[in-house]
Design a protein around this motif. Sequence first.
Motif, PDB file in Angstrom:
ATOM      1  N   THR A  27      -6.397  46.982  35.274  1.00 33.13           N
ATOM      2  CA  THR A  27      -5.280  46.126  34.869  1.00 33.13           C
ATOM      3  C   THR A  27      -4.550  45.478  36.022  1.00 33.13           C
ATOM      4  O   THR A  27      -3.752  44.567  35.804  1.00 33.13           O
ATOM      5  N   GLY A  28      -4.755  45.980  37.250  1.00 34.12           N
ATOM      6  CA  GLY A  28      -3.999  45.456  38.382  1.00 34.12           C
ATOM      7  C   GLY A  28      -2.592  45.995  38.457  1.00 34.12           C
ATOM      8  O   GLY A  28      -1.817  45.606  39.322  1.00 34.12           O
ATOM      9  N   THR A  29      -2.262  46.940  37.573  1.00 35.99           N
ATOM     10  CA  THR A  29      -0.915  47.529  37.568  1.00 35.99           C
ATOM     11  C   THR A  29      -0.828  48.610  38.633  1.00 35.99           C
ATOM     12  O   THR A  29      -1.709  49.460  38.704  1.00 35.99           O
ATOM     13  N   GLY A  35      -2.579  42.600  43.488  1.00 31.64           N
ATOM     14  CA  GLY A  35      -3.354  42.659  42.256  1.00 31.64           C
ATOM     15  C   GLY A  35      -3.505  41.296  41.602  1.00 31.64           C
ATOM     16  O   GLY A  35      -4.573  40.954  41.070  1.00 31.64           O
ATOM     17  N   ALA A  36      -2.431  40.488  41.647  1.00 27.18           N
ATOM     18  CA  ALA A  36      -2.513  39.144  41.073  1.00 27.18           C
ATOM     19  C   ALA A  36      -3.497  38.276  41.853  1.00 27.18           C
ATOM     20  O   ALA A  36      -4.251  37.476  41.261  1.00 27.18           O
ATOM     21  N   ALA A  37      -3.500  38.417  43.180  1.00 26.07           N
ATOM     22  CA  ALA A  37      -4.449  37.656  43.994  1.00 26.07           C
ATOM     23  C   ALA A  37      -5.891  38.050  43.674  1.00 26.07           C
ATOM     24  O   ALA A  37      -6.782  37.189  43.588  1.00 26.07           O
ATOM     25  N   LEU A  38      -6.138  39.339  43.475  1.00 23.18           N
ATOM     26  CA  LEU A  38      -7.490  39.783  43.119  1.00 23.18           C
ATOM     27  C   LEU A  38      -7.874  39.319  41.722  1.00 23.18           C
ATOM     28  O   LEU A  38      -9.057  39.035  41.459  1.00 23.18           O
ATOM     29  N   ASP A  39      -6.884  39.265  40.808  1.00 23.87           N
ATOM     30  CA  ASP A  39      -7.174  38.731  39.472  1.00 23.87           C
ATOM     31  C   ASP A  39      -7.654  37.287  39.566  1.00 23.87           C
ATOM     32  O   ASP A  39      -8.580  36.874  38.843  1.00 23.87           O
ATOM     33  N   ASN A  40      -7.036  36.512  40.443  1.00 23.02           N
ATOM     34  CA  ASN A  40      -7.469  35.121  40.621  1.00 23.02           C
ATOM     35  C   ASN A  40      -8.896  35.060  41.164  1.00 23.02           C
ATOM     36  O   ASN A  40      -9.670  34.179  40.791  1.00 23.02           O
ATOM     37  N   GLY A  42       1.624  24.857  33.247  1.00 24.09           N
ATOM     38  CA  GLY A  42       2.252  26.100  32.793  1.00 24.09           C
ATOM     39  C   GLY A  42       1.539  27.350  33.222  1.00 24.09           C
ATOM     40  O   GLY A  42       1.951  28.459  32.854  1.00 24.09           O
ATOM     41  N   ARG A  43       0.478  27.231  33.997  1.00 27.48           N
ATOM     42  CA  ARG A  43      -0.204  28.421  34.502  1.00 27.48           C
ATOM     43  C   ARG A  43       0.452  28.783  35.835  1.00 27.48           C
ATOM     44  O   ARG A  43       0.233  28.124  36.842  1.00 27.48           O
ATOM     45  N   MET A  44       1.250  29.862  35.819  1.00 33.46           N
ATOM     46  CA  MET A  44       2.132  30.186  36.954  1.00 33.46           C
ATOM     47  C   MET A  44       1.669  31.424  37.716  1.00 33.46           C
ATOM     48  O   MET A  44       2.478  32.143  38.307  1.00 33.46           O
ATOM     49  N   GLY A  45       0.355  31.714  37.695  1.00 37.51           N
ATOM     50  CA  GLY A  45      -0.126  32.926  38.346  1.00 37.51           C
ATOM     51  C   GLY A  45       0.233  32.994  39.817  1.00 37.51           C
ATOM     52  O   GLY A  45       0.817  33.966  40.293  1.00 37.51           O
ATOM     53  N   VAL A  46      -0.072  31.960  40.562  1.00 37.28           N
ATOM     54  CA  VAL A  46       0.231  31.946  41.993  1.00 37.28           C
ATOM     55  C   VAL A  46       1.718  31.730  42.221  1.00 37.28           C
ATOM     56  O   VAL A  46       2.339  32.384  43.066  1.00 37.28           O
ATOM     57  N   ALA A  47       2.329  30.841  41.446  1.00 36.25           N
ATOM     58  CA  ALA A  47       3.728  30.495  41.672  1.00 36.25           C
ATOM     59  C   ALA A  47       4.653  31.681  41.412  1.00 36.25           C
ATOM     60  O   ALA A  47       5.598  31.923  42.168  1.00 36.25           O
ATOM     61  N   LEU A  48       4.398  32.416  40.329  1.00 37.33           N
ATOM     62  CA  LEU A  48       5.312  33.507  39.968  1.00 37.33           C
ATOM     63  C   LEU A  48       4.795  34.873  40.400  1.00 37.33           C
ATOM     64  O   LEU A  48       5.508  35.646  41.024  1.00 37.33           O
ATOM     65  N   SER A  49       3.532  35.188  40.043  1.00 40.08           N
ATOM     66  CA  SER A  49       3.007  36.520  40.311  1.00 40.08           C
ATOM     67  C   SER A  49       2.874  36.799  41.795  1.00 40.08           C
ATOM     68  O   SER A  49       2.943  37.946  42.219  1.00 40.08           O
ATOM     69  N   ILE A  50       2.681  35.779  42.595  1.00 39.56           N
ATOM     70  CA  ILE A  50       2.485  35.997  44.028  1.00 39.56           C
ATOM     71  C   ILE A  50       3.687  35.480  44.804  1.00 39.56           C
ATOM     72  O   ILE A  50       4.444  36.257  45.386  1.00 39.56           O
ATOM     73  N   ALA A  73       5.778  48.452  45.360  1.00 38.59           N
ATOM     74  CA  ALA A  73       5.221  48.138  44.044  1.00 38.59           C
ATOM     75  C   ALA A  73       5.080  46.636  43.849  1.00 38.59           C
ATOM     76  O   ALA A  73       4.055  46.155  43.332  1.00 38.59           O
ATOM     77  N   GLU A  74       6.080  45.867  44.260  1.00 39.51           N
ATOM     78  CA  GLU A  74       6.003  44.416  44.113  1.00 39.51           C
ATOM     79  C   GLU A  74       4.895  43.828  44.978  1.00 39.51           C
ATOM     80  O   GLU A  74       4.154  42.942  44.541  1.00 39.51           O
ATOM     81  N   LEU A  75       4.800  44.321  46.211  1.00 39.41           N
ATOM     82  CA  LEU A  75       3.750  43.807  47.095  1.00 39.41           C
ATOM     83  C   LEU A  75       2.367  44.177  46.576  1.00 39.41           C
ATOM     84  O   LEU A  75       1.430  43.359  46.612  1.00 39.41           O
ATOM     85  N   ALA A  76       2.210  45.397  46.060  1.00 40.32           N
ATOM     86  CA  ALA A  76       0.926  45.802  45.485  1.00 40.32           C
ATOM     87  C   ALA A  76       0.598  44.967  44.247  1.00 40.32           C
ATOM     88  O   ALA A  76      -0.562  44.620  44.009  1.00 40.32           O
ATOM     89  N   ALA A  77       1.623  44.657  43.449  1.00 40.12           N
ATOM     90  CA  ALA A  77       1.391  43.820  42.271  1.00 40.12           C
ATOM     91  C   ALA A  77       0.957  42.408  42.669  1.00 40.12           C
ATOM     92  O   ALA A  77       0.110  41.793  42.007  1.00 40.12           O
ATOM     93  N   ALA A  78       1.539  41.887  43.750  1.00 40.50           N
ATOM     94  CA  ALA A  78       1.128  40.558  44.224  1.00 40.50           C
ATOM     95  C   ALA A  78      -0.324  40.586  44.691  1.00 40.50           C
ATOM     96  O   ALA A  78      -1.084  39.633  44.444  1.00 40.50           O
TER      97      ALA A  78
END
Length: 409
Positions: free
Chosen positions: A267-269, A316-321, A366-374, A309-314
């Motif tokens: 899940t990237g969590t 995870g978002a980069a790996l999701d991409n 409206g796809r904000m993966g990089v803008a918001l998640s990272i 936790a926030e840095l690890a989540a970022a």
Amino acid sequence: MTQRTGTGRPRAVRMSVELPLWRALTGYRVLTLGYALALFCVNYHEYAHPLGAALYMGVLTLWMLLTWNKVSAPERCTRSFLIADLSIALGGVLLSAVVDSAQRVDGGAATLPSIWTGGAVLGLAIKGGWRWAAVGSTLVAAANLVERGHPARDTVHNVLLVWVSSIAIGYIVEVARASERTLARALQIEAATRERERLARDIHDSVLQVLAMVQRRGAALGGEAAELGRLAGEQEIALRTLVAGGLVPPRGTPRQLAEDAELVRSTGTPPRLPEGPCDLGALLAPHAGAAVSYAGPGTPVLLEAAAAAELAAAVGAALDNVREHAGDGARAWILLEDEPDAVIVTVRDDGPGIAEGRLAAAEREGRMGVALSIRGRLRDLGGSAELLSVPGQGTEVELRVPRGSEAGK
């Protein structure tokens, strides 16, 4: 520390900073008994009841002969002995007012046990710390004031000297014990570290090389052997992560850590976090797998749990991409760097890259993966996220959190 006995078996040897104090106390008791006996012999004829004084000094001498080695080691100096020792000292102080003349008592003559009484108080200080010393010295002070009948200057002076010195020694003993426990823990950690380094060398020279060979041969043979090679590659990465992170104390049971690792992969969590600083490397290492490589310092990279936790989540978002846009065959690399002024995590892949203007178009759609998640997460941490992509050569994301930021403290 161990020594060999005659049978060849190791025998434990107690190492303690207290032992010199116990030995010194033994010498103090013997010497002060001699001093008290000498005073008694010199002033024998001046006592109002010399036979009563002689009887007490005989009891005191017999007590010392029977218990002289009781204070030579902490295990022999029991609480019951200390209470009896203090009782004999207090009894001698109070008895002095009965067997001695009023003129000598008013003139400041020494009590029957004299300075031997200090040994009983010091025994309490070494055994029980400053609190026991305070109780013992207070009882001695009360007995001296009762014996004298009024708070004379020399009596008050002696009482304060015994009270302050015994409490100070008791406090020093407590500090020494705490330091000894800290040193013992440090020695245990050092021994464990050396053993882990030895195991890491053995694993690197044997198991990891075998797994790497199986991975290469399996990929070359193809078919079912390729699947076996893939599994060997995953185990090699997991084992390298374990060896590299072995110096960091685990934060939970093995089952919990395994569940956390699977949660990160699926899940990237980020896993469950403790309060206070935690090791960022322990949060990023579970991302490693057949398609993701992780590299970081051999020592913990500590950040506050929320920032980690926030840095690890970022990450995870980069790996999701990478999984979503780089294709199934793409590989990714995570690099963790611990610099004096910042913590830097770089995520790089070998995918097709991002076409120019694609990120801006994704934000408009409206796809904000990089803008918001990272970038949004790093902005909240007071850091920055830089993205570099060259079409056909992959993408690199650099996440930087300054050490001076509020979240990174």
